[in-house]
Scaffold this active site. Structure first.
Site, PDB file in Angstrom:
ATOM      1  N   ILE A 185     -22.082  18.681  -4.973  1.00 51.69           N
ATOM      2  CA  ILE A 185     -22.049  17.665  -6.021  1.00 51.69           C
ATOM      3  C   ILE A 185     -22.125  18.298  -7.403  1.00 51.69           C
ATOM      4  O   ILE A 185     -22.798  19.324  -7.613  1.00 51.69           O
ATOM      5  CB  ILE A 185     -23.196  16.653  -5.841  1.00 51.69           C
ATOM      6  CG1 ILE A 185     -23.013  15.445  -6.764  1.00 51.69           C
ATOM      7  CG2 ILE A 185     -24.564  17.313  -6.014  1.00 51.69           C
ATOM      8  CD1 ILE A 185     -23.928  14.283  -6.432  1.00 51.69           C
ATOM      9  N   THR A 186     -21.426  17.690  -8.363  1.00 49.28           N
ATOM     10  CA  THR A 186     -21.489  18.131  -9.747  1.00 49.28           C
ATOM     11  C   THR A 186     -21.243  16.938 -10.656  1.00 49.28           C
ATOM     12  O   THR A 186     -21.029  15.811 -10.204  1.00 49.28           O
ATOM     13  CB  THR A 186     -20.479  19.258 -10.029  1.00 49.28           C
ATOM     14  OG1 THR A 186     -20.766  19.852 -11.308  1.00 49.28           O
ATOM     15  CG2 THR A 186     -19.045  18.740 -10.018  1.00 49.28           C
ATOM     16  N   TRP A 187     -21.297  17.204 -11.946  1.00 48.55           N
ATOM     17  CA  TRP A 187     -21.044  16.165 -12.953  1.00 48.55           C
ATOM     18  C   TRP A 187     -19.882  16.597 -13.824  1.00 48.55           C
ATOM     19  O   TRP A 187     -19.709  17.788 -14.115  1.00 48.55           O
ATOM     20  CB  TRP A 187     -22.285  15.959 -13.830  1.00 48.55           C
ATOM     21  CG  TRP A 187     -22.046  15.093 -15.041  1.00 48.55           C
ATOM     22  CD1 TRP A 187     -22.059  13.737 -15.107  1.00 48.55           C
ATOM     23  CD2 TRP A 187     -21.767  15.549 -16.377  1.00 48.55           C
ATOM     24  NE1 TRP A 187     -21.798  13.311 -16.379  1.00 48.55           N
ATOM     25  CE2 TRP A 187     -21.613  14.394 -17.191  1.00 48.55           C
ATOM     26  CE3 TRP A 187     -21.617  16.803 -16.976  1.00 48.55           C
ATOM     27  CZ2 TRP A 187     -21.323  14.477 -18.554  1.00 48.55           C
ATOM     28  CZ3 TRP A 187     -21.327  16.878 -18.321  1.00 48.55           C
ATOM     29  CH2 TRP A 187     -21.185  15.721 -19.107  1.00 48.55           C
ATOM     30  N   ILE A 242     -16.691  25.799 -10.103  1.00 54.02           N
ATOM     31  CA  ILE A 242     -15.380  25.919  -9.478  1.00 54.02           C
ATOM     32  C   ILE A 242     -15.440  25.291  -8.093  1.00 54.02           C
ATOM     33  O   ILE A 242     -16.341  25.589  -7.303  1.00 54.02           O
ATOM     34  CB  ILE A 242     -14.936  27.393  -9.372  1.00 54.02           C
ATOM     35  CG1 ILE A 242     -14.732  27.981 -10.773  1.00 54.02           C
ATOM     36  CG2 ILE A 242     -13.648  27.522  -8.552  1.00 54.02           C
ATOM     37  CD1 ILE A 242     -14.390  29.459 -10.776  1.00 54.02           C
ATOM     38  N   CYS A 278     -24.508  21.497  -7.468  1.00 56.27           N
ATOM     39  CA  CYS A 278     -23.902  22.432  -6.525  1.00 56.27           C
ATOM     40  C   CYS A 278     -24.838  22.763  -5.366  1.00 56.27           C
ATOM     41  O   CYS A 278     -24.640  23.765  -4.668  1.00 56.27           O
ATOM     42  CB  CYS A 278     -23.464  23.720  -7.235  1.00 56.27           C
ATOM     43  SG  CYS A 278     -22.305  23.425  -8.593  1.00 56.27           S
TER      44      CYS A 278
END
Length: 280
Positions: free
Chosen positions: A96-98, A205, A235
């Site tokens: 997961i990321t933003w 990435i 992440c």
């Protein structure tokens, strides 16, 4: 922003001057025209289909997103926002990321040689972004086992006692697998990793390769509000944090300022690369 077919046609396309098979760039929207995630995802799929059919050259979509959380295939439930904030599950690797204002997002849609070497593609992205940061005067690097571009922390344990009195030896994140920094106050927040002298990620990435053509890509924090990362486990990493060019350099570095530098370094890395398949 709603990315209509008309707007796609109006997007500013910057083609390489030497040959049509070089990497070209398409700007989808920035600032007040930041792109809604689903619209960009749909455009990625359209460009991916065209690249697979050799109707277009390798193409990198560049944009800012409206604020959104996205989760890769390996994301665990315990890493998502505790307050029920919506998350878009997508087909890339990683966790997961933003994405949001102040962050430059790039989606290189490129045909790789067979057998496909995904790691080599990620390393080229990292190399280009490390070069971008160096041009702004910031030293960054890779961290083994963790994709992306990083600012290394101070490895001296005593230097970690700044915010909240943390020390390397007694940091609960290193001994308790169920420790949740989101429930433990700002001293453990990912956005405060710089004050704790810890490793912090500057660029994320996450990619997918379908039919030998890449999708998704990178997100470089320029002058983003990194407290958005405090609602998740970015992440899936609990013992490091996040940062931005502005935060590290002590002055505002905008997406507009970074954009041409990213294009220059991506073009240089791809023009210099010899895309040989990995030895088997």
């Amino acid at each position: 922003m709603r990315l209509t077919p008309e707007r796609v046609c109006q997007a500013r396309v910057r083609k390489a001057r030497v040959a049509v098979d070089e990497l070209r760039f398409v700007h989808l929207g920035f600032g007040d025209e930041a792109v809604e995630y689903h619209a960009a995802w749909q455009e990625q799929r359209r460009v991916h289909t065209a690249r697979f059919a050799d109707e277009i050259p390798d193409t990198c979509l560049l944009l800012e997103h409206q604020s959104v959380y996205t989760a890769g295939r390996r994301t665990e439930d315990s890493e998502r926002p505790l307050d029920g904030t919506p998350v878009i599950d997508i087909d890339r690797g990683g966790k997961i990321t933003w994405h949001g204002p102040g962050q430059l997002v790039g989606y290189p849609i490129m045909k790789l040689p067979r057998p496909v070497d995904v790691v080599a593609h990620v390393r080229r992205l990292e190399e280009a972004l490390i070069g971008v940061c160096a041009e702004f005067g910031l030293e960054t690097t890779r961290v083994e086992g963790r994709s992306g571009v990083w600012v290394l922390g101070d490895e001296v344990a005593g230097a970690r006692a700044g915010l909240g009195g943390l020390s390397l030896d007694f940091d609960p994140r290193r001994h308790d697998e169920e420790f949740d920094p989101r429930l433990s106050g700002p001293e453990y927040a990912p956005s405060n990793a710089g004050q704790r002298h810890e490793d912090r990620k500057l660029a994320q990435i996450g990619i997918r390769v379908a039919k030998g053509v890449t999708m998704h890509g990178f997100a470089l924090n320029c002058d983003s509000d990194n407290t958005w990362f405090d609602r998740i486990v970015p992440c899936g990493i609990r013992d490091a944090g996040v940062t931005s060019l502005s935060q590290e350099l002590g002055r505002r570095i905008t997406v507009a300022e970074v954009l041409p530098v990213v294009e220059k370094h991506l073009s240089a890395v791809w023009s210099a690369a010899t895309p040989l398949p990995r030895a088997v």
